[in-house]
Design an enzyme around this catalytic site. Structure first.
Site, PDB file in Angstrom:
ATOM      1  CG  ASP A  12     -27.594  -4.406  35.317  1.00  0.00           C
ATOM      2  OD1 ASP A  12     -26.644  -5.001  35.844  1.00  0.00           O
ATOM      3  OD2 ASP A  12     -27.827  -3.196  35.471  1.00  0.00           O
ATOM      4  N   GLY A  38     -23.603  -1.854  36.123  1.00  0.00           N
ATOM      5  CA  GLY A  38     -22.438  -1.779  37.005  1.00  0.00           C
ATOM      6  C   GLY A  38     -22.177  -0.302  37.239  1.00  0.00           C
ATOM      7  N   GLY A  40     -19.502   1.371  37.891  1.00  0.00           N
ATOM      8  CA  GLY A  40     -18.358   1.935  37.176  1.00  0.00           C
ATOM      9  C   GLY A  40     -18.727   2.290  35.739  1.00  0.00           C
ATOM     10  CG  ASN A 182     -27.070   6.474  48.880  1.00  0.00           C
ATOM     11  OD1 ASN A 182     -26.565   6.155  49.947  1.00  0.00           O
ATOM     12  ND2 ASN A 182     -27.598   5.591  48.054  1.00  0.00           N
ATOM     13  N   GLY A 215     -31.812  12.067  46.969  1.00  0.00           N
ATOM     14  CA  GLY A 215     -32.977  11.633  46.188  1.00  0.00           C
ATOM     15  C   GLY A 215     -33.715  12.844  45.630  1.00  0.00           C
ATOM     16  N   GLY A 218     -32.616  16.577  46.246  1.00  0.00           N
ATOM     17  CA  GLY A 218     -31.454  17.244  45.634  1.00  0.00           C
ATOM     18  C   GLY A 218     -30.140  16.789  46.222  1.00  0.00           C
ATOM     19  CG  ASP A 239     -36.184   2.379  36.711  1.00  0.00           C
ATOM     20  OD1 ASP A 239     -35.508   2.332  37.760  1.00  0.00           O
ATOM     21  OD2 ASP A 239     -36.063   1.549  35.794  1.00  0.00           O
ATOM     22  CB  ALA A 242     -28.530   4.419  36.360  1.00  0.00           C
ATOM     23  CB  ALA A 243     -30.994   8.410  40.098  1.00  0.00           C
ATOM     24  N   GLY A 244     -28.024   7.864  40.848  1.00  0.00           N
ATOM     25  CA  GLY A 244     -26.808   8.286  41.540  1.00  0.00           C
ATOM     26  C   GLY A 244     -25.604   8.289  40.598  1.00  0.00           C
ATOM     27  CG  ASP A 245     -24.256   4.706  38.935  1.00  0.00           C
ATOM     28  OD1 ASP A 245     -23.566   4.860  39.955  1.00  0.00           O
ATOM     29  OD2 ASP A 245     -24.788   3.623  38.628  1.00  0.00           O
TER      30      ASP A 245
HETATM   31  P1  ADP Z   1     -28.837   6.774  44.644  1.00  0.00           P
HETATM   32  O1  ADP Z   1     -29.586   6.440  43.385  1.00  0.00           O
HETATM   33  O2  ADP Z   1     -27.362   6.545  44.547  1.00  0.00           O
HETATM   34  O3  ADP Z   1     -29.453   6.244  45.900  1.00  0.00           O
HETATM   35  P2  ADP Z   1     -30.184   9.332  45.050  1.00  0.00           P
HETATM   36  O4  ADP Z   1     -31.463   8.574  45.194  1.00  0.00           O
HETATM   37  O5  ADP Z   1     -29.807  10.268  46.129  1.00  0.00           O
HETATM   38  O6  ADP Z   1     -28.934   8.372  44.770  1.00  0.00           O
HETATM   39  O7  ADP Z   1     -30.294  10.129  43.664  1.00  0.00           O
HETATM   40  C1  ADP Z   1     -29.203  10.782  43.061  1.00  0.00           C
HETATM   41  C2  ADP Z   1     -29.642  12.118  42.520  1.00  0.00           C
HETATM   42  O8  ADP Z   1     -30.634  11.936  41.494  1.00  0.00           O
HETATM   43  C3  ADP Z   1     -30.290  13.051  43.559  1.00  0.00           C
HETATM   44  O9  ADP Z   1     -29.301  13.795  44.244  1.00  0.00           O
HETATM   45  C4  ADP Z   1     -31.164  13.920  42.664  1.00  0.00           C
HETATM   46  O10 ADP Z   1     -30.388  14.930  42.031  1.00  0.00           O
HETATM   47  C5  ADP Z   1     -31.627  12.949  41.588  1.00  0.00           C
HETATM   48  N1  ADP Z   1     -32.906  12.301  41.936  1.00  0.00           N
HETATM   49  C6  ADP Z   1     -33.086  11.074  42.483  1.00  0.00           C
HETATM   50  N2  ADP Z   1     -34.395  10.805  42.676  1.00  0.00           N
HETATM   51  C7  ADP Z   1     -35.072  11.896  42.238  1.00  0.00           C
HETATM   52  C8  ADP Z   1     -36.472  12.249  42.163  1.00  0.00           C
HETATM   53  N3  ADP Z   1     -37.446  11.402  42.574  1.00  0.00           N
HETATM   54  N4  ADP Z   1     -36.802  13.464  41.661  1.00  0.00           N
HETATM   55  C9  ADP Z   1     -35.851  14.325  41.223  1.00  0.00           C
HETATM   56  N5  ADP Z   1     -34.517  14.048  41.272  1.00  0.00           N
HETATM   57  C10 ADP Z   1     -34.128  12.853  41.759  1.00  0.00           C
END
Ligand code: ADP
Length: 300
Positions: A12, A38, A40, A182, A215, A218, A239, A242-245
């Protein structure tokens, strides 16, 4: 506990800009960050940091990005024997992000699109001995579908993160033990805007269990016998890359430790929450000790 991740590996390039360029405009970036990414590889790194033995099945090119990605793996104790070296560029993502956190992303899949079923099949033994096979959709759809069929036939638990979401052949859903979309992906796969309706639709389509990430709100778990919502942690998000990963790594590592689903969802929410408080992608994914410490401080 062992997981096989079959998925994408990217380098990236993130340019931090004051504003995103309009068509024809040239903007001078204030910073350039290069990082491994990525979906994966991010999920492989999350699993490894959270204590899972990981085999990464992927592909890189014979170029500087590929060498850099392979060079980073030992830090996270991820072996490279199942990573194919192909005659194309390594996958690259070019990201611009402005001061408000809005971004644009252009991805060149390169080597990721050369990850073929012949290569995956040569790691049948690894797949058979794993607790989970984890896939996303940044590699050819054919490879995803055939890998699901293979893992299912070997009796290994199949986990799919349908990202980016693409319609899947209907006959594949009954082979998916856990699907983790998501909200956007859920809508795209089911045509439902309502999260509960969407999750139920995925069960009707044949998936055995669903976790929808929500997000900051939860996540929601749904199978034919129960429905569980676990609220997210309140944090100062900087930021969300990568939260979902990271969440998927958290969820599977906890399920692999035989934690019950609610405890695993809380653990995964903590992993996702920590990740959004840190800038960057892979570098923001926490270790097991950091997550335990976070949960202790939150009294969870
Ligand atoms: P993606 O990044 O794939 O779109 P999400 O935005 O749903 O996925 O985020 C994945 C997970 O990360 C959520 O289920 C939650 O546990 C956590 N998360 C994401 N954003 C936040 C936030 N702003 N505050 C607290 N937890 C978060």
């Amino acid at each position: 506990m062992k997981a096989v991740v079959i998925g994408s590996m990217n380098m990236d390039y993130t340019m931090v800009v004051d504003h995103l360029p309009a068509r024809g405009e040239t903007v001078t970036a204030v910073r350039l960050r290069t990082s491994a990414g990525g979906k994966g590889l991010n999920q492989a790194v999350a699993l490894a940091r959270l204590g899972v033995e990981v085999v990464m099945v992927g592909a890189v090119g014979d170029d500087a990005s590929g060498k850099a990605l392979l060079g980073n793996l030992p830090k996270d104790h991820i072996p490279d024997f199942a990573i194919k070296k192909v005659d194309d560029s390594t996958g690259n993502a070019f990201i611009t992000v402005d001061s408000q956190g809005h971004n644009t992303i252009v991805v060149y899949p390169g080597a990721n699109y050369k990850l073929d079923m012949g290569w995956v099949e040569s790691f049948k033994g690894e797949i058979a001995s794993a607790d989970f096979v984890v896939m996303q959709m940044e590699i050819p759809l054919d490879t995803v579908v055939s890998s699901i069929e293979l893992a299912h036939s070997l009796g290994t638990t199949v986990v799919l993160n349908p990202a980016p979401a693409l319609p899947l052949p209907p006959e594949i859903y009954p082979m998916i033990d856990l699907i983790v979309p998501n909200e956007t992906e859920l809508t795209l796969l089911t045509g439902q805007n309502d999260v509960l309706e969407g999750a139920r639709k995925l069960l009707e389509m044949g998936a055995k269990a669903v976790v929808v990430t929500l997000g900051s709100s939860g996540c929601l778990y749904e199978d034919t016998s129960q429905e569980i919502l676990v609220e997210g942690f309140k944090v100062n998000a900087v930021d969300s890359t990568a939260a979902g990963d990271a969440f998927i790594g958290g969820l599977l590592s906890a399920l692999g430790r035989r934690e019950d689903i609610r405890t695993a969802m809380t653990f995964a929410n903590a992993v996702g929450a920590i990740t959004v408080t840190r800038p960057g992608a892979q570098e923001s994914i926490p270790t097991y000790e950091e997550v335990k410490d976070f949960l202790r401080r939150r009294g969870a």
